[in-house]
Enzyme design. Structure first.
Site, short mmCIF file in Angstrom:
data_model
loop_
_atom_site.label_atom_id
_atom_site.label_comp_id
_atom_site.label_asym_id
_atom_site.label_seq_id
_atom_site.Cartn_x
_atom_site.Cartn_y
_atom_site.Cartn_z
N SER A 36 0.85 -1.20 0.00
CA SER A 36 0.00 0.00 0.00
C SER A 36 0.89 1.25 0.00
O SER A 36 2.11 1.16 0.22
CB SER A 36 -0.89 0.01 1.24
OG SER A 36 -0.08 0.24 2.39
N ASP A 81 -1.21 -1.73 -4.00
CA ASP A 81 -2.57 -1.82 -3.47
C ASP A 81 -3.14 -0.40 -3.33
O ASP A 81 -2.50 0.48 -2.74
CB ASP A 81 -2.49 -2.51 -2.09
CG ASP A 81 -3.83 -2.91 -1.54
OD1 ASP A 81 -4.78 -3.13 -2.32
OD2 ASP A 81 -3.92 -3.04 -0.29
N ASN A 137 -8.05 -10.22 -1.35
CA ASN A 137 -7.11 -9.41 -0.57
C ASN A 137 -7.27 -9.65 0.92
O ASN A 137 -8.37 -9.52 1.47
CB ASN A 137 -7.39 -7.92 -0.81
CG ASN A 137 -6.93 -7.43 -2.16
OD1 ASN A 137 -6.60 -8.24 -3.03
ND2 ASN A 137 -6.89 -6.14 -2.34
N SER A 173 -5.89 -7.60 7.23
CA SER A 173 -6.22 -7.51 8.66
C SER A 173 -6.00 -8.83 9.40
O SER A 173 -5.54 -8.82 10.55
CB SER A 173 -7.68 -7.06 8.84
OG SER A 173 -7.84 -5.77 8.33
P1 13P Z 1 -8.85 -6.63 4.98
O1 13P Z 1 -8.77 -5.40 5.81
O2 13P Z 1 -10.21 -7.27 5.07
O3 13P Z 1 -7.76 -7.60 5.27
O4 13P Z 1 -8.69 -6.18 3.44
C1 13P Z 1 -7.42 -5.95 2.90
C2 13P Z 1 -7.48 -5.28 1.57
O5 13P Z 1 -8.50 -5.22 0.91
C3 13P Z 1 -6.24 -4.72 1.04
O6 13P Z 1 -6.44 -4.02 -0.14
O1 G3H Z 2 -6.81 -1.95 2.15
C1 G3H Z 2 -5.85 -1.54 2.78
C2 G3H Z 2 -4.81 -2.47 3.28
O2 G3H Z 2 -5.25 -3.18 4.40
C3 G3H Z 2 -3.55 -1.71 3.53
O3 G3H Z 2 -3.64 -0.99 4.71
O4 G3H Z 2 -3.06 1.31 3.96
O5 G3H Z 2 -2.89 0.64 6.38
O6 G3H Z 2 -1.26 -0.24 4.70
P1 G3H Z 2 -2.64 0.28 4.95
ZN ZN Z 3 -8.33 -3.05 -0.33
#
Ligand code: 13P
Ligand code: G3H
Ligand code: ZN
Length: 311
Positions: free
Chosen positions: A50, A82, A256, A259
């Site tokens: 991300s 991401d 994806n 969490s």
């Molecule tokens: P979760 O927060 O459900 O793990 O989703 C992660 C995600 O979509 C990252 O792009």
């Molecule tokens: O969808 C988001 C992902 O869980 C990444 O999270 O932006 O805190 O790294 P982050």
């Molecule tokens: Zn996402």
């Protein structure tokens, strides 16, 4: 083997009725936990970064860690941006060695989403990189963006064909009831993904790979371990794993998960310190934390994604 794009992975996944796991990476232990699990069960992988991860760990460190994982495992691994928020971020990742980027213009109007996605697709395809786009808005927290349940909106199936044709994107993330973060649904509720929307989208885009974000299941045993060891997480539940398995058997080729890895790692570290209050060597508490990630990823690959043995 160099890093690969998701093209061949998705073609095989679509035909085979399984999905590839896209796991978020932020540091060495997370990369190692994920890739050791995939190696053991011979699964293809998407490692995703991300904007926040890139700010935390630095682009070069992340690239080198992922390249090391490719060298160590020999697995087909795609390195994916991401939730790319703008053209410059996508360009920087494309120029810097990523094989896949997401441009997330889902909060913009339909026309603005198409224009920005098209711009990224043109640049990416000129450089051999594939693009994921998004239509519809998920609830939850991602980077600085926090979308309330009221502001989320399901993908409209009647929009998808025009969107894909006009943008040239390679995969499409849709909103069918998943959401980001650990607080997805209230305890006691019965989350139901909108399979009617998924099936309608799939019928309009035959053979086209669909992506599900926000697909963690928030295992309650990890929340309990965190709370039993000094944590204070309010109650929440995630996306039922049987529904994700069903989505993976349909048009969903990328799921994806972030969490659930955070929960596994945090539960492990909290438990470790509760049991060893005098320890202070990071290797001591990061070793079980890395194993916890590995176990979680193995479970997802075998029981949710169905991509074991598909590398
Ligand atoms: P979760 O927060 O459900 O793990 O989703 C992660 C995600 O979509 C990252 O792009
Ligand atoms: O969808 C988001 C992902 O869980 C990444 O999270 O932006 O805190 O790294 P982050
Ligand atoms: Zn996402």
């Amino acid at each position: 083997m160099p890093l690969v794009t998701t093209k061949e992975m998705f073609e095989k996944a679509y035909k085979g009725g399984y999905a590839i796991g896209a796991f978020n990476v932020n540091n060495m232990e997370i990369v190692q936990g994920i890739t050791e699990a995939a190696k053991e069960v011979n699964a293809p992988l998407i490692l995703q970064v991300s904007k926040g991860a890139r700010a935390y760990a630095n682009h070069t460190y992340l690239i080198k860690l992922v390249e090391a994982a490719v060298a160590e495992t020999g697995l087909p691994i795609a390195l994916h941006l991401d939730h790319g928020s703008d053209f410059e971020l996508c360009k920087s990742c494309i120029d810097g060695g990523f094989t896949s980027v997401m441009i997330d213009a889902s909060s913009k109007s339909f026309e603005d989403n198409i224009a920005l996605t098209r711009q990224v697709v043109e640049y990416a395809h000129d450089h051999g990189v594939v693009v994921e786009a998004e239509l519809g808005t998920l609830a939850g927290v991602e980077d600085e963006v926090n979308v309330s349940a009221e502001d989320s909106s399901y993908t409209k199936p009647e929009d998808v064909q025009e969107f894909v044709e006009r943008t040239g994107c390679d995969s499409l993330a849709i909103a069918i009831g998943t959401s980001h973060g650990a607080y997805k649904f209230k305890p006691g509720t019965n989350p139901q993904l909108r399979f009617d929307i998924l099936e309608d989208v799939a019928a309009r885009l035959p053979g086209f790979p669909i992506v599900l974000h926000g697909a963690s299941s928030v295992p309650q045993n990890f929340v309990e371990i965190i709370n039993a060891n000094g944590g204070n997480m309010p109650g929440a539940i995630g996306v039922p794993e049987d529904q994700l398995r069903k989505a993976a058997s349909l048009a969903v080729c990328k799921i994806n998960i972030d969490s659930d890895l955070r929960l596994a790692m945090t539960a492990s570290v909290r438990k470790y310190f509760a049991e060893h209050p005098d320890h202070f060597d990071p290797r001591q508490y990061l070793t079980p934390a890395r194993s916890a990630i590995k176990d979680m990823v193995k479970h997802k690959i075998i029981n949710v994604l169905g991509c074991d043995g598909k590398a």
